[in-house]
Design a protein around this motif. Structure first.
Motif, PDB file in Angstrom:
ATOM      1  N   ASP A  43       1.407 116.830  43.927  1.00 56.55           N
ATOM      2  CA  ASP A  43       0.256 116.155  43.325  1.00 56.55           C
ATOM      3  C   ASP A  43      -0.420 115.271  44.368  1.00 56.55           C
ATOM      4  N   PHE A  44      -1.738 115.410  44.484  1.00 54.59           N
ATOM      5  CA  PHE A  44      -2.518 114.436  45.235  1.00 54.59           C
ATOM      6  C   PHE A  44      -3.274 113.570  44.232  1.00 54.59           C
ATOM      7  N   ILE A  45      -3.125 112.259  44.373  1.00 55.99           N
ATOM      8  CA  ILE A  45      -3.802 111.304  43.492  1.00 55.99           C
ATOM      9  C   ILE A  45      -4.820 110.523  44.316  1.00 55.99           C
ATOM     10  N   TRP A  46      -6.081 110.641  43.919  1.00 51.44           N
ATOM     11  CA  TRP A  46      -7.125 109.891  44.604  1.00 51.44           C
ATOM     12  C   TRP A  46      -6.966 108.417  44.260  1.00 51.44           C
ATOM     13  N   ALA A  47      -6.584 107.616  45.241  1.00 48.22           N
ATOM     14  CA  ALA A  47      -6.286 106.198  45.021  1.00 48.22           C
ATOM     15  C   ALA A  47      -6.707 105.421  46.264  1.00 48.22           C
ATOM     16  N   PRO A  48      -8.003 105.179  46.460  1.00 45.83           N
ATOM     17  CA  PRO A  48      -8.484 104.596  47.711  1.00 45.83           C
ATOM     18  C   PRO A  48      -8.202 103.107  47.868  1.00 45.83           C
ATOM     19  N   PHE A  49      -7.880 102.411  46.766  1.00 40.20           N
ATOM     20  CA  PHE A  49      -7.566 100.987  46.830  1.00 40.20           C
ATOM     21  C   PHE A  49      -6.102 100.761  46.454  1.00 40.20           C
ATOM     22  N   VAL A  50      -5.535  99.680  46.961  1.00 41.07           N
ATOM     23  CA  VAL A  50      -4.131  99.377  46.679  1.00 41.07           C
ATOM     24  C   VAL A  50      -3.901  99.185  45.185  1.00 41.07           C
ATOM     25  N   VAL A  51      -4.878  98.613  44.485  1.00 37.03           N
ATOM     26  CA  VAL A  51      -4.719  98.433  43.047  1.00 37.03           C
ATOM     27  C   VAL A  51      -4.531  99.768  42.342  1.00 37.03           C
ATOM     28  N   ASN A  52      -5.147 100.838  42.859  1.00 40.02           N
ATOM     29  CA  ASN A  52      -4.950 102.175  42.293  1.00 40.02           C
ATOM     30  C   ASN A  52      -3.502 102.634  42.479  1.00 40.02           C
ATOM     31  N   LEU A  53      -2.919 102.287  43.613  1.00 42.45           N
ATOM     32  CA  LEU A  53      -1.527 102.642  43.863  1.00 42.45           C
ATOM     33  C   LEU A  53      -0.595 101.882  42.926  1.00 42.45           C
TER      34      LEU A  53
ATOM     35  N   ASP B 104      -1.345 100.801  39.947  1.00 36.97           N
ATOM     36  CA  ASP B 104      -1.491 101.429  38.626  1.00 36.97           C
ATOM     37  C   ASP B 104      -0.665 102.709  38.541  1.00 36.97           C
ATOM     38  N   LEU B 105      -0.620 103.460  39.618  1.00 34.16           N
ATOM     39  CA  LEU B 105       0.161 104.702  39.632  1.00 34.16           C
ATOM     40  C   LEU B 105       1.650 104.407  39.468  1.00 34.16           C
ATOM     41  N   VAL B 106       2.145 103.405  40.178  1.00 37.27           N
ATOM     42  CA  VAL B 106       3.552 103.026  40.050  1.00 37.27           C
ATOM     43  C   VAL B 106       3.851 102.581  38.620  1.00 37.27           C
TER      44      VAL B 106
ATOM     45  N   LEU C 294      -1.422  93.983  48.264  1.00 38.34           N
ATOM     46  CA  LEU C 294      -0.163  94.536  48.767  1.00 38.34           C
ATOM     47  C   LEU C 294       1.042  93.853  48.131  1.00 38.34           C
ATOM     48  N   LYS C 295       0.941  92.550  47.901  1.00 35.85           N
ATOM     49  CA  LYS C 295       2.039  91.828  47.255  1.00 35.85           C
ATOM     50  C   LYS C 295       2.267  92.340  45.832  1.00 35.85           C
ATOM     51  N   LEU C 296       1.185  92.565  45.110  1.00 37.08           N
ATOM     52  CA  LEU C 296       1.314  93.090  43.748  1.00 37.08           C
ATOM     53  C   LEU C 296       1.960  94.477  43.751  1.00 37.08           C
ATOM     54  N   LEU C 297       1.579  95.294  44.726  1.00 37.84           N
ATOM     55  CA  LEU C 297       2.190  96.620  44.834  1.00 37.84           C
ATOM     56  C   LEU C 297       3.671  96.504  45.152  1.00 37.84           C
ATOM     57  N   ARG C 298       4.003  95.604  46.055  1.00 37.30           N
ATOM     58  CA  ARG C 298       5.410  95.435  46.422  1.00 37.30           C
ATOM     59  C   ARG C 298       6.236  94.973  45.234  1.00 37.30           C
TER      60      ARG C 298
ATOM     61  N   SER D  80       2.941  92.056  57.626  1.00 36.32           N
ATOM     62  CA  SER D  80       3.539  90.825  57.085  1.00 36.32           C
ATOM     63  C   SER D  80       3.731  90.890  55.568  1.00 36.32           C
ATOM     64  N   SER D  81       3.437  92.033  54.979  1.00 37.12           N
ATOM     65  CA  SER D  81       3.489  92.151  53.515  1.00 37.12           C
ATOM     66  C   SER D  81       4.880  92.465  52.982  1.00 37.12           C
ATOM     67  N   ASN D  82       5.826  92.747  53.874  1.00 34.73           N
ATOM     68  CA  ASN D  82       7.176  93.154  53.471  1.00 34.73           C
ATOM     69  C   ASN D  82       7.184  94.451  52.663  1.00 34.73           C
ATOM     70  N   LEU D  83       6.195  95.288  52.886  1.00 43.95           N
ATOM     71  CA  LEU D  83       6.196  96.620  52.281  1.00 43.95           C
ATOM     72  C   LEU D  83       6.975  97.619  53.123  1.00 43.95           C
ATOM     73  N   LEU D  84       6.897  97.479  54.443  1.00 39.87           N
ATOM     74  CA  LEU D  84       7.470  98.463  55.349  1.00 39.87           C
ATOM     75  C   LEU D  84       8.942  98.185  55.594  1.00 39.87           C
TER      76      LEU D  84
END
Length: 393
Positions: A213-223, A225-227, A262-266, A332-336
């Motif tokens: 599946d490819f999900i068009w999600a150009p902004f982090v907020v879209n990611l 929402d996907l999670v 990025l923090k919200l995604l993390r 610096s987001s602690n995502l990686l």
């Protein structure tokens, strides 16, 4: 591999037993035992240890322990070192006289091709071959990274559900993966649907049971929402590749706002995984027996060549200074994982920078070879984390 590990474990126990038989009686000599007593004790000790070594594989708890220890010795050391080296790719970009070139992927410049990122080769000339491989230095070479063949990729991904979410960079990653799985005729037949702008794309490859599946999600907020949707549905892909930043850089142009996203995604990813949201190690996340959780990859932003960007707005907003601010924010987001987060980094920055301006037409979207390298990096990381080793391509 597990059988080999157990066999090595038994050999190690045998060596230990031999050392005990050899040196313990010598120690006993310090107690001034008679020669007959020492001989009797040595023989009894040897027989006892020999029996123990031979029945060890038949005792589940001991067998499991030996296997787990061997796994730690062989695999965890490899994970610790090789996962951190998997992005160490070098390039050989040189002029070519061949007509067989890798195609470029660029954003359209006119309405006539607005539904496809792939311009016809007749619109430009490609005069360079782009050849890549992993560095041949000692540490990297010891990891035995390899470009996987179609059959190897099919074996590795058999029965998997893969989700790739992000902007046009992520879409090209999907194409690069499909290049490794599908024949050219079938790949050509799906390009129209795959490259519809700002749209999702899904495909099932029945012969290997792969759902992509490819999900068009150009902004982090879209990611994020996907999670959230994965958690609500209690259904998670086996592999999740995410990446976003270029659209935020162009349309928001605020690194501090990007940091908040990025923090919200993390936080959202942290509550999804079966571990503390405070990721403090470089170890891969291990799922429970009953629930599968995804292998996580973060698709980095490419290096931008400002003078080649194809609109005035991009050249004004997506400057080197802004790019570096966004890059610092990501690190610096602690995502990686390298900074304590859950995502293994696919370093498009390094790949695109080392491939150079000869590998892009618009300063943003690079030659397919760059994304091909990123796919092979991800596949090799999956091999390491799943403790597998396939035959060389």
């Amino acid at each position: 591999m597990l059988g080999l590990g157990l066999g090595l474990g038994v050999v190690q126990l045998g060596i230990l037993a031999a050392c005990v038989v050899l040196f313990v009686p010598k120690g006993m000599a310090g107690w001034r035992w008679s020669r007959n007593k020492m001989l009797f004790f040595g023989c009894a000790l040897f027989i006892t240890l020999a029996i123990g070594v031979h029945i060890t594989p038949n005792i589940p708890s001991v067998s499991d322990f030996v296997t787990s220890v061997q796994s730690i010795v062989v695999f965890d050391n490899r994970e610790d070192s090789c996962i951190n080296l998997v992005n160490e790719v070098v390039w050989d970009v040189k002029p070519t006289n061949s007509n067989n070139h890798s195609s470029f992927v660029v954003e359209p410049h006119s309405k006539s091709n607005s539904n496809n990122y792939l311009n016809d080769k007749s619109n430009y000339s490609v005069t360079y071959d782009k050849i890549w491989n992993w560095s041949n230095t000692g540490k990297v070479k010891a990891c035995e990274f390899q470009k996987l063949s179609k059959s190897d990729v099919s074996d590795l991904l058999n029965g998997s559900w893969i989700v790739v979410a992000g902007d046009s960079q992520a879409r090209i990653m999907v194409q690069s993966l499909l290049n490794l799985i599908l024949d050219s005729h079938r790949l050509e037949s799906i390009k129209g649907d795959l490259f519809k702008r700002h749209s999702d794309y899904k495909i099932v490859i029945g012969e290997i049971g792969l759902k992509l599946d490819f999900i068009w999600a150009p902004f982090v907020v879209n990611l994020t929402d996907l999670v959230t949707s994965f958690k609500q549905n209690k259904s998670y892909p086996d592999v999740l590749v995410m990446g976003a930043g270029l659209w935020h850089m162009l349309h928001v142009t605020n690194a501090s706002d990007y940091a908040v996203a990025l923090k919200l995604l993390r936080d959202s990813i942290g509550s999804l995984l079966p571990s503390s949201p405070e990721f403090s190690t470089n170890e891969p996340v291990v799922s429970s027996v009953s629930t599968r959780f995804p292998h996580l990859f973060w698709l980095g932003m490419p290096m931008l060549i400002n003078g080649m960007l194809n609109t005035k707005e991009k050249r004004e907003k997506m400057t080197d200074e802004v790019w570096h601010a966004y890059d610092r924010t990501l690190r610096s987001s602690n995502l990686l994982r390298r900074y304590g987060g859950p995502f293994l980094f696919l370093d498009i920055e390094s790949l695109s920078w080392n491939c150079g301006p000869r590998c892009t037409l618009d300063g943003m979207h690079y030659d397919l070879a760059v994304y091909e390298a990123a796919i092979h990096i991800a596949l090799n990381a999956l091999l390491i984390e799943s403790h597998q080793k396939l035959g060389a391509a």
